[in-house]
Write a protein that holds these residues in place. Structure first.
Motif: not given
Length: 519
Positions: A325-348
Motif C-alpha cells: 500500500v505504501n509502494d505507489q508503483s505497485k499500487v498503480a500496477r494493480y489498479l491498472q490490472m483491475i481496470r484492464d480486467e474490468n474492461k475485459r468483462m465489460n467487452a464480453q
C-alpha cells in the motif's frame, strides 16, 4: 429428458405415424377394389339384361307382327317363318339368284350359325311341341294384337323358351346385322345402365365366333381392360355363337368418383398430421440443441468472467497488504490490472448486448465513407501483441486498388478483430496469418488466411450461428462464448456484405469477406 428416453419417444411416434399412413393407404385401396367389384357386378347384370331383352324383342317382333290369315296359319313351319322374315332357306332375300346367294353366303360366313344334323333334329322336335301349344287355343279368323298378347302372357316359361329356340334355329342363318340394329343395342344399353345408375360412356361390338361383325360402335376397342362380354341369342341348349362386348370408357372415373372425396380428406388430414409431427419434432430437436448450447454458453461465460474476477480479487488483496500500500508503483500496477480486467468483462457483456440489439433491429449503425485497408491496419493493433507473444506473424498483402466502402468504423473494425481473434485462438502452434485484398467488379474481397487446425464441412455450415462452438463444452481448450462469428455475420449483413469460409481439417482456414465499393 435424457437422450435415451427422447430417442425412444421419437421412434415410437414415427412408427405410429407410419402405421397410420399404411392403414389409410390400405383402406383407400380396399375401398377402390370394392367399388370396382361392385361396378363389374352391375356391368355384368346390365349385359345379361340387355342380352335377354334383345332375344325377347326378336320373339315379340315375330309374335306380334306375323300375319296369321286363319287359324290354320298358326301351324309354325319354315314357310311361315320365311314369309315373315322375307328370306329363303339360305338366309337371303328369296328373289336373289342362286349364284349370288352362294357368293354372299361365302362373304358373310362369319355372321352365320351353321346348323348341324343334330340341330335339325332338335328343330323338328321343337317344331312339333311349338305347333301343339300354338294350336291349343286355336281361334277362328284373324288374331288381334290383344289376343296375341294375352296368349303370350299365358305361355309358360318353357313354352316361351321353346318358341324362342325354334325361331332362333331358323334365324341363325340370317346375318346378325339384319337381326340386330345398332340403334336397338345402344338404346337397350342406355336404359339398363340408367336402371343400375351406372353413369359411364360405352363402346360396343358384336362378335361371331371371335370374328368382328358389322354391328359395332365407331370407337370400339377389343383389348380394353374395361371390356365385358355376354352371349347373344342363346339356343335351348345354352350355347351361342354371338357375343356382345362392351367397353365402359369411364369405368375408372365412376369407380374413383365414389371414393375420391373420402380419400382426398383422408390424404389431407394425414398430410396435416405429417407436417404437424415434422414441425413438432423439428422444434423439439431445436429446443434440445438450444438448451445444450445455452448450457455451454453459460459455462463459457462463467469461465470468461471467473479469470478477471479472480485477478481483480488478487489485486485488491495485494493492495491491502501493508507492504504494497505504501509502494505507489505497485499500487498503480494493480489498479491498472483491475481496470484492464474490468474492461475485459465489460467487452464480453457488450458483445452479448450488441447481438441482442442486432436481432431486434435496435442497433443504429451510422455509416460513412471508409478505407478498408485502414480498418485492417487499425484492427491489427488490437491483436499484434498477442501474436508476437506467441511468436507468430500477421502479414498484409493488399492487392486492391480501390478500398472505399460505406460502413460503421467501430463495428467493421470489430468484425476484422473477431475474425483475427478466431484465427489466433485456433492456431495450435504459433499463429501465422496472411491478409489479402483484391477488387472484383464493384466489390472488394478481404481474405484472412491462417494455418491453424481448420474445420470440417459440417462445422463450416454452423460457425456463424449464435452460441455455436466447435469444441462444445471444452472451456479450457479454446476460450470463447460462441458469439464472435455470429456478431460478424449480423454486422456484415447490415452492410450488405457476405462472409464465408474455406477450410480443411489440419490445413487451416480462409475467411472471405465481400464488401460493396463506393463508386
Amino acid at each position: 429428458m435424457n437422450k435415451r428416453l427422447f430417442f425412444l419417444l421419437v421412434v415410437l411416434m414415427s412408427l405410429s405415424l407410419i402405421g397410420i399412413i399404411f392403414v389409410q393407404g390400405y383402406w383407400i385401396k380396399s375401398t377402390v377394389d370394392d367399388k370396382e367389384e361392385q361396378f363389374s357386378y352391375n356391368a355384368k347384370q346390365v349385359l345379361i339384361n340387355v342380352s335377354k331383352e334383345l332375344q325377347n324383342k326378336e320373339l315379340e317382333a315375330f309374335w306380334f307382327n306375323f300375319d296369321f290369315e286363319d287359324s290354320t296359319a298358326l301351324k309354325l313351319n319354315s314357310d311361315n317363318l320365311e314369309q315373315y322374315f322375307g328370306l329363303n332357306e339360305y338366309g337371303e332375300n328369296a328373289n336373289q339368284d342362286y349364284n349370288k346367294i352362294l357368293e354372299t353366303n361365302h362373304k358373310e360366313s362369319s355372321d352365320f350359325l351353321v346348323s348341324t344334323s343334330d340341330s335339325i333334329q332338335l328343330a323338328k322336335l321343337i317344331n312339333n311341341r311349338v305347333n301343339d301349344f300354338l294350336n291349343k287355343d286355336k281361334v277362328s279368323g284373324s288374331i288381334s294384337a290383344e289376343e296375341r298378347l294375352d296368349r303370350l302372357m299365358r305361355m309358360e316359361e318353357v313354352e316361351k323358351d321353346m318358341l324362342s329356340a325354334y325361331i332362333s334355329e331358323f334365324t341363325s342363318k340370317i346375318p346378325i346385322h339384319k337381326r340386330l340394329s345398332k340403334q336397338l343395342v345402344e338404346k337397350s344399353l342406355k336404359e339398363k345402365l340408367q336402371n343400375y345408375n351406372l353413369k359411364s360412356g360405352f363402346e360396343y361390338g358384336v362378335y361371331a365366333n371371335s370374328l368382328a361383325t358389322k354391328v359395332h360402335s365407331d370407337n370400339f376397342i377389343l383389348d380394353s381392360p374395361a371390356t365385358y362380354s355376354v352371349p347373344l341369342f342363346v339356343n335351348i341348349s345354352g350355347k351361342s355363337n354371338y357375343q356382345l362386348l362392351v367397353n365402359f370408357t369411364e369405368k375408372k372415373e365412376v369407380v374413383l368418383s365414389s371414393v375420391i372425396l373420402m380419400a382426398a380428406l383422408s390424404i389431407v388430414f394425414t398430410l396435416i398430421i405429417v407436417i404437424a409431427y415434422s414441425s413438432a419434432l423439428s422444434q423439439l430437436i431445436k429446443q434440445r440443441q438450444i438448451s445444450q448450447i445455452k448450457t455451454d454458453f453459460i459455462n463459457n461465460m462463467t469461465h470468461e468472467f471467473k479469470t478477471p474476477i479472480a485477478t481483480i480479487n488478487l489485486a485488491l488483496d495485494a493492495i491491502k497488504n501493508p507492504k504494497v500500500v505504501n509502494d505507489q508503483s505497485k499500487v498503480a500496477r494493480y489498479l491498472q490490472m483491475i481496470r484492464d480486467e474490468n474492461k475485459r468483462m465489460n467487452a464480453q457483456v457488450e458483445n452479448v448486448l450488441q447481438i441482442s440489439k442486432l436481432e431486434k433491429n435496435e442497433l443504429d449503425l451510422k455509416k460513412e465513407r471508409l478505407q478498408l485497408h485502414e480498418l485492417v491496419e487499425e484492427a491489427l493493433t488490437h491483436v499484434e501483441l498477442i501474436v508476437e507473444d506467441r511468436s507468430g506473424y500477421v502479414k498484409n498483402h493488399f492487392g486492391a486498388l480501390k478500398s472505399s466502402v460505406l460502413g460503421n468504423e467501430n463495428h467493421l473494425t470489430n468484425v476484422i478483430v473477431n475474425v483475427l481473434d478466431n484465427a489466433i485462438k485456433y492456431s495450435v502452434d504459433e499463429p501465422k496469418i496472411d491478409i489479402y485484398t483484391e477488387n472484383v467488379r464493384n466489390s472488394i474481397i478481404l481474405k484472412i488466411r491462417d494455418q491453424g487446425s481448420g474445420m470440417s464441412k459440417a462445422v463450416q455450415k454452423k460457425i456463424f450461428e449464435k452460441f455455436y462452438r466447435e469444441h462444445t463444452g471444452d472451456i479450457h481448450n479454446v476460450k470463447g462464448h460462441g458469439l464472435g462469428l455470429a456478431y460478424v455475420k449480423r454486422i456484415l449483413d447490415d452492410h450488405h456484405a457476405t462472409i464465408h469460409v474455406e477450410s480443411e481439417r489440419g490445413k487451416g482456414s480462409t475467411f472471405i469477406i465481400k464488401l460493396p465499393l463506393i463508386t
